[in-house]
Design a protein around this motif. Structure first.
Motif, PDB file in Angstrom:
ATOM      1  N   ARG A 255       0.829  -1.202   0.000  1.00  0.00           N
ATOM      2  CA  ARG A 255       0.000   0.000   0.000  1.00  0.00           C
ATOM      3  C   ARG A 255       0.866   1.256   0.000  1.00  0.00           C
ATOM      4  N   ALA A 256       1.955   1.226   0.748  1.00  0.00           N
ATOM      5  CA  ALA A 256       2.863   2.377   0.797  1.00  0.00           C
ATOM      6  C   ALA A 256       3.469   2.653  -0.583  1.00  0.00           C
ATOM      7  N   ARG A 257       3.890   1.576  -1.271  1.00  0.00           N
ATOM      8  CA  ARG A 257       4.450   1.746  -2.623  1.00  0.00           C
ATOM      9  C   ARG A 257       3.414   2.345  -3.562  1.00  0.00           C
ATOM     10  N   HIS A 258       2.167   1.869  -3.443  1.00  0.00           N
ATOM     11  CA  HIS A 258       1.102   2.375  -4.313  1.00  0.00           C
ATOM     12  C   HIS A 258       0.844   3.854  -4.042  1.00  0.00           C
ATOM     13  N   LEU A 259       0.796   4.241  -2.785  1.00  0.00           N
ATOM     14  CA  LEU A 259       0.548   5.644  -2.449  1.00  0.00           C
ATOM     15  C   LEU A 259       1.669   6.544  -2.956  1.00  0.00           C
ATOM     16  N   TYR A 264       0.218  10.336  -3.672  1.00  0.00           N
ATOM     17  CA  TYR A 264      -0.839  10.546  -2.676  1.00  0.00           C
ATOM     18  C   TYR A 264      -0.696  11.947  -2.087  1.00  0.00           C
ATOM     19  N   PRO A 265      -1.753  12.776  -2.163  1.00  0.00           N
ATOM     20  CA  PRO A 265      -1.610  14.198  -1.807  1.00  0.00           C
ATOM     21  C   PRO A 265      -1.624  14.497  -0.317  1.00  0.00           C
ATOM     22  N   LYS A 266      -1.880  13.480   0.513  1.00  0.00           N
ATOM     23  CA  LYS A 266      -1.902  13.708   1.957  1.00  0.00           C
ATOM     24  C   LYS A 266      -0.750  12.963   2.613  1.00  0.00           C
ATOM     25  N   ARG A 267      -0.586  13.179   3.910  1.00  0.00           N
ATOM     26  CA  ARG A 267       0.470  12.457   4.627  1.00  0.00           C
ATOM     27  C   ARG A 267       0.119  10.967   4.676  1.00  0.00           C
ATOM     28  N   ILE A 268       1.106  10.130   4.409  1.00  0.00           N
ATOM     29  CA  ILE A 268       0.897   8.685   4.435  1.00  0.00           C
ATOM     30  C   ILE A 268       0.906   8.244   5.899  1.00  0.00           C
ATOM     31  N   SER A 269      -0.272   8.194   6.474  1.00  0.00           N
ATOM     32  CA  SER A 269      -0.454   7.868   7.881  1.00  0.00           C
ATOM     33  C   SER A 269      -0.868   6.408   8.041  1.00  0.00           C
ATOM     34  N   GLN A 270      -1.012   5.992   9.284  1.00  0.00           N
ATOM     35  CA  GLN A 270      -1.483   4.628   9.537  1.00  0.00           C
ATOM     36  C   GLN A 270      -2.857   4.421   8.928  1.00  0.00           C
ATOM     37  N   TRP A 271      -3.705   5.422   9.007  1.00  0.00           N
ATOM     38  CA  TRP A 271      -5.038   5.316   8.416  1.00  0.00           C
ATOM     39  C   TRP A 271      -4.958   5.066   6.923  1.00  0.00           C
ATOM     40  N   MET A 274      -3.644   1.485   6.099  1.00  0.00           N
ATOM     41  CA  MET A 274      -4.573   0.388   6.388  1.00  0.00           C
ATOM     42  C   MET A 274      -5.852   0.495   5.573  1.00  0.00           C
ATOM     43  N   SER A 275      -6.067   1.613   4.894  1.00  0.00           N
ATOM     44  CA  SER A 275      -7.277   1.779   4.098  1.00  0.00           C
ATOM     45  C   SER A 275      -7.295   0.748   2.971  1.00  0.00           C
ATOM     46  N   GLY A 276      -8.392   0.025   2.855  1.00  0.00           N
ATOM     47  CA  GLY A 276      -8.516  -1.002   1.829  1.00  0.00           C
ATOM     48  C   GLY A 276      -8.282  -2.404   2.347  1.00  0.00           C
ATOM     49  N   PHE A 277      -7.696  -2.512   3.541  1.00  0.00           N
ATOM     50  CA  PHE A 277      -7.513  -3.839   4.128  1.00  0.00           C
ATOM     51  C   PHE A 277      -8.852  -4.326   4.672  1.00  0.00           C
ATOM     52  N   ARG A 278      -9.038  -5.650   4.683  1.00  0.00           N
ATOM     53  CA  ARG A 278     -10.346  -6.186   5.087  1.00  0.00           C
ATOM     54  C   ARG A 278     -10.674  -5.872   6.545  1.00  0.00           C
ATOM     55  N   ARG A 279      -9.649  -5.583   7.350  1.00  0.00           N
ATOM     56  CA  ARG A 279      -9.878  -5.189   8.741  1.00  0.00           C
ATOM     57  C   ARG A 279      -9.069  -3.921   9.012  1.00  0.00           C
ATOM     58  N   PRO A 280      -9.549  -2.767   8.520  1.00  0.00           N
ATOM     59  CA  PRO A 280      -8.745  -1.527   8.605  1.00  0.00           C
ATOM     60  C   PRO A 280      -8.494  -1.046  10.031  1.00  0.00           C
ATOM     61  N   ARG A 281      -9.339  -1.452  10.990  1.00  0.00           N
ATOM     62  CA  ARG A 281      -9.148  -1.004  12.376  1.00  0.00           C
ATOM     63  C   ARG A 281      -8.514  -2.102  13.232  1.00  0.00           C
ATOM     64  N   LEU A 282      -7.697  -2.900  12.613  1.00  0.00           N
ATOM     65  CA  LEU A 282      -7.087  -4.039  13.288  1.00  0.00           C
ATOM     66  C   LEU A 282      -6.272  -3.624  14.515  1.00  0.00           C
TER      67      LEU A 282
END
Length: 324
Positions: A255-259, A264-271, A274-282
């Motif tokens: 996901r980091a490589r893709h962003l 990606y125009p915003k800061r690459i944060s934990q949110w 994890m966005s797009g993962f089946r359990r984003p609030r893991l």
């Protein structure tokens, strides 16, 4: 959700039109191969707007053609989604950067499995066009496949037509299952055993996910154990948590490589990671989070600081200002 929150990053047909306006950042510095592929993609998209071109084109034809291409490449074999072959095929493909730029997510998921089996369709035409082109080694071959109709290379297990004996559908299906249980159980159990050898770390649920959905009517943990077939028990030995940890860590890095690749125009944060993962609030699970050692290391490595984001933003801004 991604389109609403990140309209400049989420791709649509206008990002591929090649009309001469200032390109989005990820289009700058394309190689000759990728540039030619972008142009061809735009030409195909334009051709599809002509009513005379592929007049019988519809969602079902596209889904079936994708399934045929996946079967020809060995990504789906005997109704089984082969992730190892799929990952190897796409990771080494010359158009992988374009695949990423278009937004196709190559992942080990039920949705991507169903797309390659022809049970689902990619939501955007540009994604579907590119996937067809990749799976058929070119658009001419893909066009031939589109003209072959809607029957996929594997139609699953088909039941006979309900007879005129007056049986209700539920009663008929119950009787059919009973009469054919032994043959179907033997067939699916053998596939289960083969998958068990190929994926020794998979849970029972994951193994069943790789089998045709029809197999759920015949295979259970109890019926398999009763037949003397080894059923994985990953709950007691912690293997499931280890596997989840490894899966989350790999997802975060990908996901980091893709962003980064898509500016990606915003800061690459934990949110964002994890966005797009089946359990984003893991990581909100206080019991589970401390056990995800690899995943936490990936978060710490990929999470941008404010200073890193500021530097990356300056690079993006300067790239957009470069004359073509």
């Amino acid at each position: 959700m991604d389109y609403v929150m990140n309209p400049m990053r989420t791709l649509h047909a206008g990002r591929h039109c090649g009309c001469g306006v200032q390109p989005v950042p990820e289009a700058l510095g394309l190689s000759g191969t990728l540039e030619a592929a972008e142009i061809e993609l735009a030409q195909i998209t334009s051709s599809l707007l002509e009513p005379q071109y592929l007049p019988n084109l519809n969602h079902e034809n596209v889904a079936a053609a994708i399934a045929r291409g996946a079967a020809q490449k060995g990504l789906v074999q005997n109704e089984r989604f082969r992730w190892s072959a799929t990952e190897k095929f796409f990771s080494g493909h010359r158009l992988l950067p374009l695949i990423r730029r278009t937004g196709i997510s190559i992942e080990r998921s039920l949705s991507f499995r169903d797309i390659l089996k022809g049970h689902q369709l990619l939501r955007h035409p540009v994604e579907a066009i590119l996937l067809l082109k990749v799976l058929h080694d070119g658009w001419s071959e893909a066009s031939e496949s589109l003209n072959k109709g809607t029957e996929p290379p594997f139609a699953g297990v088909k039941t006979a037509n309900v007879s005129s004996s007056g049986l209700g559908l539920s009663e008929y299906l119950t009787r059919y299952k009973k009469e054919n249980f032994e043959a179907n159980f033997k067939r699916y159990a053998q596939q289960y055993v083969d998958l068990r050898k190929e994926f020794p770390d998979h849970s029972h649920t994951e193994l069943m996910g790789l089998l045709p959905s029809h197999a759920n009517k015949y295979l259970t943990e109890e019926s398999l154990a009763a037949a003397g077939i080894d059923v994985p028990n990953v709950k007691k030995n912690g293997r499931r948590i280890q596997k989840l940890d490894k899966e989350v860590a790999a997802f975060i890095r990908k996901r980091a490589r893709h962003l980064l690749d898509t500016a990606y125009p915003k800061r690459i944060s934990q949110w964002a990671l994890m966005s797009g993962f089946r359990r984003p609030r893991l990581f909100n699970d206080a019991r589970l989070a401390p056990l995800l050692v690899r995943a936490r290391e990936s978060i710490d490595e990929c999470d941008e600081s404010e200073e890193q984001f500021k530097q990356r933003k300056e690079v993006i801004t300067s790239s957009r200002r470069k004359p073509r």
